[in-house]
Enzyme design. Structure first.
Site, PDB file in Angstrom:
ATOM      1  N   HIS A 260      50.438   1.635  21.674  1.00  0.00           N
ATOM      2  CA  HIS A 260      49.357   0.681  21.395  1.00  0.00           C
ATOM      3  C   HIS A 260      48.414   0.477  22.570  1.00  0.00           C
ATOM      4  O   HIS A 260      47.218   0.745  22.454  1.00  0.00           O
ATOM      5  CB  HIS A 260      49.942  -0.668  20.976  1.00  0.00           C
ATOM      6  CG  HIS A 260      48.895  -1.729  20.799  1.00  0.00           C
ATOM      7  ND1 HIS A 260      48.169  -1.866  19.639  1.00  0.00           N
ATOM      8  CD2 HIS A 260      48.422  -2.680  21.646  1.00  0.00           C
ATOM      9  CE1 HIS A 260      47.302  -2.857  19.783  1.00  0.00           C
ATOM     10  NE2 HIS A 260      47.441  -3.369  20.992  1.00  0.00           N
ATOM     11  N   GLU A 410      34.311 -23.482  10.192  1.00  0.00           N
ATOM     12  CA  GLU A 410      33.437 -23.519  11.370  1.00  0.00           C
ATOM     13  C   GLU A 410      33.478 -22.216  12.171  1.00  0.00           C
ATOM     14  O   GLU A 410      32.432 -21.713  12.604  1.00  0.00           O
ATOM     15  CB  GLU A 410      33.822 -24.692  12.285  1.00  0.00           C
ATOM     16  CG  GLU A 410      33.597 -26.061  11.672  1.00  0.00           C
ATOM     17  CD  GLU A 410      34.776 -26.568  10.859  1.00  0.00           C
ATOM     18  OE1 GLU A 410      34.719 -27.717  10.395  1.00  0.00           O
ATOM     19  OE2 GLU A 410      35.758 -25.803  10.682  1.00  0.00           O
TER      20      GLU A 410
END
EC number: 2.2.1.1
Length: 667
Positions: A260, A410
């Site tokens: 990764h 938001e």
């Protein structure tokens, strides 16, 4: 030469660049190489010689740590990203930073890295495409017609923002948004089945997405068929779930977390080359592979075809064509300066005691008819934020509208608006209570980092919110925004400063602006014509006694009225008092030294700053010898008219602080 050879070019460049930098993420680029190869070679409409062509498809890499996938694609297809830049991956001043950054690298549509936000940006891009098409396309003249493609990983879908934006995308039915989920089951900590067992297909079906269930992400034909299917669905966004192997081709690290976020190691890179059948030295790509990847000729033909379409459109609809060009280039209407200045002067001549949130709505009503590029919205607070103006039309009601009901989202709202801003053709504005910028904070920071042209309307800006109490009362939020590089803020004291703030926010092209607005009514202050002009400088002398000031009082927003009252009391004691209004500290700080010195002369150390926000920020203006009337803790639940005196926001307390600064005996 096979498709695998073309995909292996991505894998080789990604392995090599990460290895040379001794830093980076090789796994995802190696795992998604086959998907990217099919998309970019068979479907993506783009022109490497003109990365800003208006009608190009948009490609977003939401899992931005896989940046070498994107850099490899840009290099191979012919963008101005030479091999030397790939060799300088993650190095100072290279065009290949660790995560893709808009403005650094040709072909990069947005800055990604904080997981999930690229997905949100993609939703914004898709909203912009559909809305622009509805506003400008005419029968037989479709000049806006492109897809938005987004790659995302497990991490993007774990982030809460993915829920916010994918839910809204499904509600809006964004048919030209196509997502590719790199389902490799691995994150930094290991196999995700220990912490991420969602049924992603059912989740997205519940969002009203078209879901193409797990395909083999290493089978080019399966990928191609999935993209064709996704493109055929017009009324829903599509998610293609791709089963992939992270670090594909690495004999010992494929499918493991070791692939990764770290170089594979020279020995493993060599073994991967053998397994992939890639028998070329590091950073060496055979000519025939470069030739197969080169998209310049195809891209130039596609753009030329569009240019011909636009020429016909311009002939048939000259005014629309002119307006389209203006909006896509970010220009302002011809009468902008004259009309806005006239409105500002009229406000000054007709005083009104109103909340600055109401002044903001009035300004939208005045400026809005000139600005069809405004694409606004609120996080389910429109009646409180007052963001709906007389020309607002919901996108849900009309695809050619100009208002988005974002719902209680938001973070998603702010990141979506960043995508809208990047697309071009729109100036997005968003809104919530200032307190809830905390939910949106990282997207607001990303707007500043990316120089996104977004206007953020933050109302209910202090303890003046009242009874809802400290959970809703902003204290440290404005200081936090002011401290964010390239983030402009305005906290106006009346309707005139609010109108100037809106004007400059619209005019700003290189970053976001937040308008910090009151719930409560504020009295309008008197100004001369010169003072009205000086508002645009961020700070100016509002009231002066003449001669060298004995003391300077600095205030913003709702505290201006009591500051002026305090000045009257001090003047009554025979003191020379100057009152400075400082609605935009960043704009004031950017003025020339001579102007700043004329407003805040350095030889006057006696200063008091007054603002219903965290006090610490103001020491930069008052110095250690000055005083601050501000907040040092959280608010309380009570009516606003009880809270202000409780926390010391009175003319009498300002006078007391001034006396102490002046060394008055007994103070």
């Amino acid at each position: 030469m096979s498709r695998k050879d073309l995909a292996n070019a991505i894998r080789a460049l990604s392995m090599d660049a990460v290895q040379k930098a001794n830093s980076g993420h090789p796994g995802a680029p190696m795992g998604m190489a086959d998907i990217a190869e099919v998309l970019w070679n068979d479907f993506l409409k783009h022109n490497p010689t003109d990365p800003t062509w208006y009608d190009r498809d948009r490609f977003i890499l939401s899992n931005g740590h896989a940046s070498m996938l994107l850099y490899s694609l840009l290099h191979l297809t012919g963008y101005d990203l030479p091999l030397e830049e790939l060799k300088n991956f993650r190095q100072l001043h290279s065009k290949t930073p660790g995560h893709p950054e808009i403005g650094y690298t040709p072909g990069v549509e947005t800055t990604t890295g904080p997981l999930g936000q690229g997905l949100a940006n993609a939703v914004g891009l898709a909203i912009a495409e559909r809305t622009l098409a509805a506003q400008f396309n005419q029968p037989d003249h479709e000049i806006v017609d492109h897809f938005t493609y987004v790659f995302m990983g497990d991490g993007c879908l774990m982030e809460g923002i993915s829920h916010e934006v994918c839910s809204l995308a499904g509600t809006l039915g964004l048919g030209k948004l196509i997502g590719f989920y790199d389902h490799n089951g691995i994150s930094i900590d290991g196999e995700t089945e220990g912490w991420f067992t969602d049924d992603t297909a059912k989740r997205f079906e519940a969002y009203h997405w078209h879901v193409i269930h797990e395909i083999d992400g290493h089978d080019p034909q399966a990928v191609k068929e999935a993209i064709l299917e996704a493109q055929s669905v017009k009324d829903k966004p599509s998610l293609i779930i791709c089963r992939t192997v992270i670090g594909f081709g690495s004999p010992n690290k494929a499918g493991k977390e070791e692939a990764h976020g770290a170089p594979l190691g020279e020995e493993e890179v060599a073994l991967a080359r053998q397994k992939l059948g890639w028998h070329h030295p590091p950073f060496e790509i055979p000519k025939e592979i470069y030739h197969a990847w080169d998209a310049r000729e195809k891209g130039e033909k596609a753009q030329q075809s569009w240019n011909e379409k636009f020429a016909a459109y311009k002939k048939a609809h000259p005014q629309l064509a002119e307006e389209f060009t203006r909006r896509m280039s970010g220009g302002l209407p011809k009468d902008w300066e004259k009309t806005t200045q006239k409105y500002i002067n009229e406000l000054q001549a007709n005083p009104a005691k109103i909340a600055t949130r109401k002044a903001s709505q009035n300004t939208l009503n005045a400026y809005g008819p000139m600005l069809p590029e405004l694409l606004g919205g609120s996080a389910d607070l429109a009646p409180s934020n007052l963001t709906i103006w007389k020309g607002s039309v919901s996108l849900k009601e009309d695809p050619a509208g100009n208002y988005i009901h974002y719902g209680v989202r938001e973070f998603g709202m702010t990141a979506i608006a960043n995508g809208i801003a990047h697309h071009g053709g729109f100036v997005p504005y968003t809104a919530t209570f200032l307190m809830f910028v905390e939910y949106a904070r990282n997207a607001a920071r990303m707007a500043a980092l990316m120089k996104a042209r977004q206007i953020m309307v933050y109302t209910h800006d202090s303890i003046g919110l009242g009874e809802d109490g400290p959970t809703h009362q902003a204290v440290e939020q404005l200081a936090s925004l002011r401290l964010t590089p390239n983030f402009s803020t305005w906290r106006p004291c009346d309707q005139v400063e609010a109108a100037v703030g809106w004007k400059l926010a619209v005019e700003r092209h290189n970053g976001p602006t937040a308008l910090i607005l009151s719930r409560q009514n504020l009295a309008q202050v008197e100004r001369t014509p010169d003072q009205v002009k000086e508002i645009a400088r961020g700070g100016y002398v509002l009231k002066d006694s003449g001669g060298k000031p004995d003391i300077i009082l600095i205030a913003t927003g709702s505290e201006m009225e009591i500051t002026l009252q305090a000045a009257e009391k001090l003047a009554g004691e025979g003191r020379n008092v100057r009152v400075v209004s400082l609605p935009s500290t960043d704009i004031f700080d950017a003025q020339d030294e001579e102007y700043r010195e004329s407003v805040l002369p350095s030889n006057v150390a006696a200063r008091v700053a007054v603002e219903a926000g965290i006090a610490d920020y103001w020491y930069k203006y008052v110095g250690l010898k000055g005083a601050i009337v501000g907040m040092t803790g959280y608010g309380e639940s009570a009516p606003a008219d009880k809270l202000f005196p409780f926390f010391g926001f009175t003319a009498e307390n300002i006078v007391a602080k001034a006396h102490k600064v002046l060394g008055v005996k007994g103070a």
